[in-house]
Design an enzyme around this catalytic site. Structure first.
Site, mmCIF file in Angstrom:
data_model
loop_
_atom_site.group_PDB
_atom_site.id
_atom_site.type_symbol
_atom_site.label_atom_id
_atom_site.label_comp_id
_atom_site.label_asym_id
_atom_site.label_seq_id
_atom_site.Cartn_x
_atom_site.Cartn_y
_atom_site.Cartn_z
ATOM 1 C CG HIS A 71 -0.195 0.307 2.489
ATOM 2 N ND1 HIS A 71 0.670 -0.598 3.073
ATOM 3 C CD2 HIS A 71 -0.169 1.413 3.263
ATOM 4 C CE1 HIS A 71 1.187 -0.058 4.162
ATOM 5 N NE2 HIS A 71 0.690 1.164 4.300
ATOM 6 C CG HIS A 86 0.083 5.749 2.962
ATOM 7 N ND1 HIS A 86 -1.258 5.415 2.960
ATOM 8 C CD2 HIS A 86 0.637 5.094 4.002
ATOM 9 C CE1 HIS A 86 -1.498 4.598 3.972
ATOM 10 N NE2 HIS A 86 -0.366 4.388 4.615
#
Length: 166
Positions: A71, A86
């Site tokens: 992620h 992110h």
């Protein structure tokens, strides 16, 4: 002297431009719906509410860290700038589902090189938010940071921040 001997005489550019790693809507860091990012606990930056599921490199440098949960990716420029991309908020809990990482730690990257593909609909349905923070994690080592207040951003094309490192 040591830099000349060991750095092969290569002058490191202190100024660097950070481009949008995603296509979508620009979000001010203070408006990211997560206090860790909004209160700049991890550093200065911005967010993007993506309209498509591909992340490209926002800088020229190397891949410093690929999170096992896919992620997030850490990047490092030659001048020492460290950047965290992110994807979404609370996406660590998805444990990699919906993400396809296209690079490995240590890979050299240029602006616009694909890093990660992700299923935007899946993230939308299973995470707190798809808003994706882009954070300078070593903000304290920057001499100056100039953030452009954009509206819509295009991955690999829209310049969002100019940074001068110490």
């Amino acid at each position: 002297m040591f830099k000349k001997l060991f750095g092969k005489g290569k002058e490191v550019q202190k100024d660097i431009a950070i481009y949008a790693p995603l296509t979508g809507e620009y979000v001010k860091i203070e408006d990211i719906p997560d206090p860790v990012f909004a209160q700049k606990m991890m550093g200065e930056g911005f967010g993007i509410n993506p309209t498509e599921g591909e992340v490209v490199s926002p800088i020229a440098g190397r891949v410093d860290n690929v999170f096992p949960t896919k992620h997030a990716i850490g990047l490092k420029a030659d001048n020492g700038l460290e950047l965290l991309v992110h994807i979404g908020l609370d996406t660590v809990q998805l444990d990699g589902e919906g993400f396809e990482v296209l690079v490995s730690s240590g890979d050299e990257v240029n602006v616009g090189d694909p890093l990660v593909r992700f299923n935007l609909e899946f993230i939308n349905n299973n995470a707190k938010s798809v808003i994706s923070p882009i954070i300078i994690t070593n903000t304290d080592q920057a001499a100056s940071i100039n953030i452009y207040d954009e509206n819509a951003v295009i991955k690999g094309e829209t310049k969002v921040i100019d940074v001068t490192m110490n």
